[in-house]
Design a protein around this motif. Sequence first.
Motif, short mmCIF file in Angstrom:
data_model
loop_
_atom_site.label_atom_id
_atom_site.label_comp_id
_atom_site.label_asym_id
_atom_site.label_seq_id
_atom_site.Cartn_x
_atom_site.Cartn_y
_atom_site.Cartn_z
N PRO A 1 -1.89 12.95 3.01
CA PRO A 1 -1.73 13.29 4.13
C PRO A 1 -2.37 12.74 5.36
CG PRO A 1 -1.51 15.03 2.71
CD PRO A 1 -2.09 14.06 2.15
N GLY A 2 -3.62 12.45 5.24
CA GLY A 2 -4.63 11.96 6.29
C GLY A 2 -4.45 10.39 6.53
N GLY A 3 -3.44 9.79 5.64
CA GLY A 3 -3.30 8.50 5.82
C GLY A 3 -3.62 7.38 4.94
N ALA A 4 -4.82 7.52 4.16
CA ALA A 4 -5.41 6.67 3.08
C ALA A 4 -4.23 6.48 1.70
CB ALA A 4 -6.37 7.10 2.61
N GLU A 5 -4.18 5.07 1.55
CA GLU A 5 -3.31 4.88 0.40
C GLU A 5 -4.24 5.50 -0.89
OE1 GLU A 5 -6.14 1.71 -0.05
OE2 GLU A 5 -5.03 2.54 2.03
N ARG A 6 -3.34 5.87 -1.81
CA ARG A 6 -3.68 6.25 -3.35
C ARG A 6 -3.38 4.92 -4.08
NH1 ARG A 6 -1.06 11.25 -2.19
NH2 ARG A 6 -2.40 12.89 -2.33
N ARG A 7 -2.51 4.10 -3.81
CA ARG A 7 -2.26 2.87 -4.54
C ARG A 7 -2.27 1.42 -3.73
NH1 ARG A 7 1.80 -0.41 -7.12
NH2 ARG A 7 1.30 -0.33 -9.27
N ALA A 8 -2.86 0.49 -4.26
CA ALA A 8 -2.65 -0.78 -3.41
C ALA A 8 -2.56 -1.79 -4.67
CB ALA A 8 -4.20 -1.13 -2.94
N GLU A 9 -1.57 -2.75 -4.14
CA GLU A 9 -1.28 -3.80 -5.24
C GLU A 9 -1.41 -5.09 -4.29
OE1 GLU A 9 2.19 -5.31 -8.02
OE2 GLU A 9 2.42 -3.32 -7.26
N LEU A 10 -2.33 -6.10 -4.76
CA LEU A 10 -2.49 -7.33 -4.03
C LEU A 10 -2.24 -8.35 -4.92
CD1 LEU A 10 -4.21 -5.16 -2.05
CD2 LEU A 10 -5.93 -7.17 -2.03
N GLY A 11 -1.85 -9.27 -3.97
CA GLY A 11 -1.68 -11.06 -4.69
C GLY A 11 -2.44 -11.80 -3.84
N LEU A 12 -3.52 -12.46 -4.44
CA LEU A 12 -4.33 -13.51 -3.78
C LEU A 12 -4.11 -14.71 -4.54
CD1 LEU A 12 -6.09 -10.67 -4.62
CD2 LEU A 12 -7.44 -11.66 -2.92
N ARG A 13 -4.05 -15.78 -3.29
CA ARG A 13 -3.89 -17.03 -4.07
C ARG A 13 -4.86 -17.98 -3.21
NH1 ARG A 13 0.66 -19.88 -6.14
NH2 ARG A 13 1.86 -17.76 -5.88
N TRP A 14 -5.27 -19.01 -4.07
CA TRP A 14 -6.53 -20.14 -3.69
C TRP A 14 -5.77 -21.34 -3.41
CZ3 TRP A 14 -7.54 -15.62 -5.93
CH2 TRP A 14 -8.61 -15.07 -5.68
N ARG A 15 -6.47 -22.16 -2.86
CA ARG A 15 -5.86 -23.74 -2.60
C ARG A 15 -5.57 -24.40 -4.16
NH1 ARG A 15 -8.59 -23.04 2.30
NH2 ARG A 15 -7.27 -23.70 4.11
N SER A 16 -6.67 -24.08 -4.95
CA SER A 16 -6.55 -24.73 -6.24
C SER A 16 -5.51 -24.28 -7.16
CB SER A 16 -7.84 -24.03 -6.92
OG SER A 16 -7.94 -22.61 -7.32
N GLY A 17 -4.57 -23.05 -6.55
CA GLY A 17 -3.49 -22.93 -7.40
C GLY A 17 -3.81 -21.46 -8.12
N LEU A 18 -5.05 -21.16 -8.17
CA LEU A 18 -5.51 -19.79 -8.89
C LEU A 18 -4.88 -18.53 -8.28
CD1 LEU A 18 -7.38 -18.15 -10.79
CD2 LEU A 18 -8.98 -17.96 -8.81
N CYS A 19 -4.33 -17.77 -8.86
CA CYS A 19 -3.68 -16.53 -8.45
C CYS A 19 -4.67 -15.41 -9.18
CB CYS A 19 -2.14 -16.37 -8.77
SG CYS A 19 -1.08 -17.77 -8.07
N LEU B 1 0.88 -1.13 0.08
CA LEU B 1 0.23 0.04 -0.06
C LEU B 1 0.97 1.24 0.02
CD1 LEU B 1 -2.51 -1.13 2.85
CD2 LEU B 1 -2.83 -1.63 0.19
N GLY B 2 0.64 2.21 -0.89
CA GLY B 2 1.66 3.28 -0.93
C GLY B 2 0.83 4.57 -1.45
N ARG B 3 1.70 5.56 -1.51
CA ARG B 3 1.50 7.03 -2.19
C ARG B 3 0.23 7.47 -1.12
NH1 ARG B 3 -0.94 6.62 -7.26
NH2 ARG B 3 -0.73 8.94 -7.27
#
Length: 317
Positions: free
Chosen positions: A197-215, A192-194
């Motif tokens: 001043p109040g603290g909320a992120e302007r940019r979020a990057e997520l990686g999610l992984r499932w038991r099935s192997g799906l990403c 989470l970045g950028r």
Amino acid sequence: MRWGIAGYGDIVTRRVLPALRALGEEPVALWGRDARRAAQVAERYAVEASGSGQEILLRGVDAVYVATPVVRHVPLARTVLAAGLPVLVEKPLAGALGTGAALDAAGRCAGVAYYRRLAPAVRRLREELRDWAPERVEVRFRCAFAPGLDDPMRWRTDPAVSGGGVLADAGSHRIDLLLHLFGRPREVAAALGRHFPGGAERRAELGLRWRSGLCAHLVAEWSDEPPVDRFELSGEGRTVTLDPLDSGRVEGLGAAPLLLPPAANPHQPLLADFVRAAASGGAPVCPVAEARLVDDVIVAAGRSAAAGGFPVRPWND
């Protein structure tokens, strides 16, 4: 049904009130912390009663829509449910605040406004996934958002009020789609970045992984660069794309793109679904219990980001 509305922002005036009236529903009471502003909006949109006391939401109504800043979602919804009334809450339920567990909605008609579940293109994609197992999903969202100090939307930059930044705001809809299509992921890694001043992120990057192997790889950002809203699935030699997500254009399900446009006002099918659920005793399209899972992913993303992007598990199973 007669409706009480909590909040008087753009979602209420541009979507909720027109949708209710188009369905033949009656918005009869408008609540807000600023009684003067609530009265002005109520007069402008012909809502008969308004005020800053919460009793205005509960007296002579059959259901309540909560469209306040996120920090007030759960407290107001608890009050409504305690009065024995159905409640529909704007998204996210609580975001990174993680307070959704305090909302006991068991056996009640209570939902959260993840309206994209009802989009024809999403429903068609869900049908396709009965016989197809993608290996990867790429989700990209970008739009401009830089409110000034006097902007009424400035609260969205304060995570103590908004429950997070772009991830809770726009990203929550896309996380909900991932969970709606594929179920709960096993782990989440995030950056989470950028920050404002109040603290909320302007940019979020997520990686999610499932038991099935799906990403899945999700990037959501508020930026002045060209807007993007793309949802792409790939695997088994196929690629299916919704781009832009809300256009209803689906590529990869046939020789030619499918055009399955959503409703002009997406809150209209959402509210129609909720009215049906309240009348029948059934569940709305996104029950509170499922909306809590989105919050769990957002909370896990914050934990991962604080740990330098190390993967974490939202649930101990």
